[in-house]
Every structure is written in C-alpha cells, then in structure tokens.
Design a protein around this motif. Structure first.
Motif: not given
Length: 475
Positions: A375-393, A407-410, A457-461
């Motif tokens: 949910h936090n990742a979706a909020q970081a896109l702030d309503g704009a088009a964007g990408r969320i990647v969920l990876r696990a290993r 998204g907006c990054g911090m 401006g580039r996103g968060s992980c």
C-alpha cells in the motif's frame, strides 16, 4: 535540546488564531513541547543547567507572548469577563514556571513540566486563545464586546477533542516515568558489551550486532507502552461519546417530530401564521436538513478514532507469536490481491518469484505487514502511472522479499523517520502514519529486519529479511 525523534504535536490549521504574532509565538511553544518529548524518548538524562535554560526560555516566551495577547484584547476592548480569567491564566503560568525553579532535581521537575506545557497547549491555546480570536474578529466585524462574548460562550465544546487531548497528556507522562528505567537498562547493556568486547575480541562484531538488536527491542517496547497508554485513555471516552451521540440523534429526531406536530396543532387552532413566523426565526427547515449530515460526520470521525485505537492496541500487545510453517508464494499472492484497490489505473505490479521455501511465521500478521508495504508503494506513485515490483528469493539462511516502486522517493531526512509511529508525508486526514511502524514491529517479532533504500524522484525499495529456521534465534 536535540530534535525530537517523535513529535506528538504537528502544527496544523486548528492551532491558528488568524493573528500572525500570536500564531508565531504558539508555533514556538509547539516546537518546545516536541523538543521535550524528543528528549524524553531518547532516554538521555537532562542536566540541571539544561533544565534551567529551558525554564528561562519558557519565561521569556511567556513575557513576550502574554504582553502581545493582552495588548490585542485591550485595544479591541474585549469584555472584562473574558479578559479577567485570561489574565489570571497568564499569571498562573508564570507562577508555575517560577515554582519549577525552586527544585534542582530534573527527574522531579520533568514529568510535571511535560504535563504542564501540554495542558497549556491543549486547554489554553486550543480553547481560551481560540475564544479570544473569535471575539476579536466579531468586534472587528461590528459587534460590541458584550455581544461578542455572549456569542462565543454559546458555542459548544467538543468532548471528544478533550478526551483525545487528555490521552496525549497521559502519553507524555508515561514517557517521563519510563525514562529512568530505560536509562538503567541501556547502562547495563553498554557495560555488558564493554566487558565482552575486552574479553572476547574475536566476537566483537557479533556482540555489537546483539547490542543493536536489544536497543531496537527496547525502542519497540517503549512504543508498545506508549500505544497501550493512548489506546486505554481513548477507548473509554470513545465508548460513551459514541453511545451519547446515538442517543442525541434519537432526541433530535423526536424534537423535530414534535415541532411538526406543534405546527399542525397551531394550524388547526388558527395560529398558523404565528407558528410559521416562529418556525422561520428558528430556521427549523435548515436545522432538519443539516442535523443528519452533522451526525454522520461525527459518527465517521469516531469510527476513524476507533480504527486508530485498534491499530494502537496491536502495537501495544502483540503477545507471543503463534508460528506455523507458511508457504510464502501464496502469502505474497494474497497480499497482492488484498491491496489491488490501492493501485490506480496505469500502475503495474510485477511479480518476480516462483517456488519459495516455507517460513515459520504468523500468516495473518506477516500478511498485514506485506500489505502495508505494498500500500505504501502505491501511495508513492501518487496517483500517476508507474511500476511496483514484488520479488522474493532464498539467500543463505534467509528469505529476502523486496517491494520496489519508481515513485516519488524520499530524501534522507524523511527516510530516517518513516518507521516512527504517526509519522506520515500524506496530507492531514489521508494518512495515520501507523502502517510502516506496524510492519517493522511485525517483521522484528519474526526475528527479521527491514532495510530501505530510496532516491528522491526515482523511487524506493523496502527489503525484508526473514530467517528460514528460527531454532537458534531469539526475538
């Protein structure tokens, strides 16, 4: 004092009176209270000279601020029934600050000081000073001071706000009471680490890591205690306010029905014209139309407070975890499905995992932590088009889960605070600031950890690391 780690008061519109000098001075008091709270959270003892400096600053603030307010009231000629008690409150403030100077023991002064300045902010600035501002504006609009005073006195007060303010006061008192115990715990831990480091140089890295985990556990324990205090203080008044509101709603409907019946009786008795005049003066039609909306808004606000209390109770007492082998791929799939509504059109979620190991976990709690991060990742896109990647290993003896967005990054200052309870970058009313702090606590209770990297401006992980085998691990 250093900047607070947790700010119980965030400057907002409801603090403002509309008079720049007064608001600027109020803002300084809010900053002062937050600095006190930050010092309390840090657990660092306050020295007598620091306490004296704080009390000096409070005295200077009072002298300047009270002179400003009293000059405003005198120039406007406000009603003496307001000016008299207002002046007395100012005098009482000065007297209490001076009384605090008579003791040189900071541990005895600080709990009272926390409650004193918070009470002043809550019940004077949010009540008496707001009353003053309303009267000043009314006089400026043409009312005589007596009329302005009477109109202000007729305004209702919100019992829910009073209950919530009392809960915040309890919160700061709890922090003050916990400080001494936390200082002893930290001192004991540091002494133990020093002894082990001297005796076992080869194990120094492991000891430092253990110390960090223990400090994090202490910090989470303090958050839990604070949350328990707030939840307890809010729950009881919340219950009777909700019950009273329902009763008031029924009373209002009965009174409105009574006015309609009175109108019919007046018409039948030949007094219809007089009744309609009285009805118009009382604006009955407007009241009947407005009351349902007011009750709905109040009910919605109380429901939101109730939701916050539930989250706080979860933070306060998670209890021992009931662990079971959990297949991780289905858990991740379920979290994706549960948060689908938070992603807007044009926001794509990519899954990068296949077969995953089974992890000893509490599926409900761990699932809610994953949902909070998605949910936090979706909020970081702030309503704009964007990408969320969920990876696990699987990586060594851990399962690594990453949730990355573009998204907006911090910036660094924001990143350092994102796991603090009640900290949020969202507008007022759109975020409670509890999702990430709850996720951190849940992951930590599973013996895991969360790390964050972010570029503005580039996103968060967000990276979650969970142990695959907890046989030899402690929470």
């Amino acid at each position: 004092m250093s900047a607070p780690a947790i700010s119980p008061f965030v400057w907002a519109e409801y603090f403002e009176t509309g008079f720049d000098d007064v608001d600027g001075q109020h803002h300084k008091l809010v900053d002062f209270i937050n600095a006190l709270a930050g010092r309390a959270i840090s657990g660092t003892p306050i020295r007598p000279d620091e306490l004296a400096h704080s009390l000096d600053g409070l005295s200077r603030y009072a002298a300047h601020h009270f002179a400003t307010e009293e000059a405003l009231m005198e120039r406007a000629g406000l009603d003496p029934r307001h000016i008299g008690p207002h002046r007395k409150a100012h005098a009482d403030f000065v007297a209490q600050v001076e009384a605090m100077r008579l003791t040189s023991d900071p541990t005895a002064v600080l709990p009272g000081l926390y409650n004193f300045v918070t009470s002043w902010l809550s019940f004077h600035i949010l009540d008496t000073d707001q009353s003053m501002a309303r009267q000043l504006r009314a006089v400026a609009d043409g009312l005589v001071p007596e009329q302005a005073f009477a109109a202000d006195q007729a305004q209702g007060r919100d019992p829910g706000s009073t209950a919530l303010i009392a809960a915040v006061r309890s919160l700061l008192g709890l922090v003050a009471d916990r400080n001494k115990e936390l200082q002893n715990i930290n001192s004991s831990l540091e002494a133990r680490v020093a002894e082990r480091t001297a005796a076992l140089t080869a194990a120094n890295r492991d000891l430092l890591a253990t110390q960090q985990r223990l400090r994090e556990a202490d910090r989470l324990a303090v958050v839990g205690q604070l949350a328990a205090g707030v939840a307890h203080e809010i729950n009881n008044p919340l219950g009777f306010i909700t019950a009273n509101l329902r009763t008031l709603h029924q009373y209002a409907k009965r009174l409105l029905a009574l006015t309609e019946e009175a109108g019919r009786l007046a018409e039948a008795g030949g007094q219809g014209g007089a009744w309609q005049a009285l009805r118009g003066d009382a604006d009955i039609d407007y009241l009947a139309a407005d009351l349902p909306g007011l009750f709905d808004e109040c009910t919605g606000g109380l429901q939101r407070v109730g939701e916050i209390v539930q989250v706080l109770q979860g933070l306060a007492s998670p209890g021992p975890l009931a662990l079971a082998p959990v297949p991780m791929a289905p858990l991740l799939d379920a979290a994706v499905a549960a948060t689908a509504c938070s992603r807007q059109p044009g926001q794509v979620l990519q899954r990068d995992y296949a077969a995953l190991p089974v992890v000893p976990a509490n599926a409900a709690l761990l699932g809610s932590a994953l949902e909070a991060l998605l949910h936090n990742a979706a909020q970081a896109l702030d309503g704009a088009a964007g990408r969320i990647v969920l990876r696990a290993r699987e990586h060594g003896d851990e399962l690594v889960i990453e949730i990355e967005d573009n998204g907006c990054g911090m910036d660094e200052a924001t990143r350092a605070r994102i796991f603090e309870p009640f900290f949020t970058t969202r507008p007022v009313g759109q975020g409670r600031g509890l999702g990430l702090s709850s996720a951190l606590r849940i992951v930590a209770s599973h013996g895991g950890r969360i790390a964050v990297r972010s570029v503005p401006g580039r996103g968060s992980c967000f990276r979650i690391c969970l142990p695959l085998d907890r046989t030899d691990r402690s929470d």
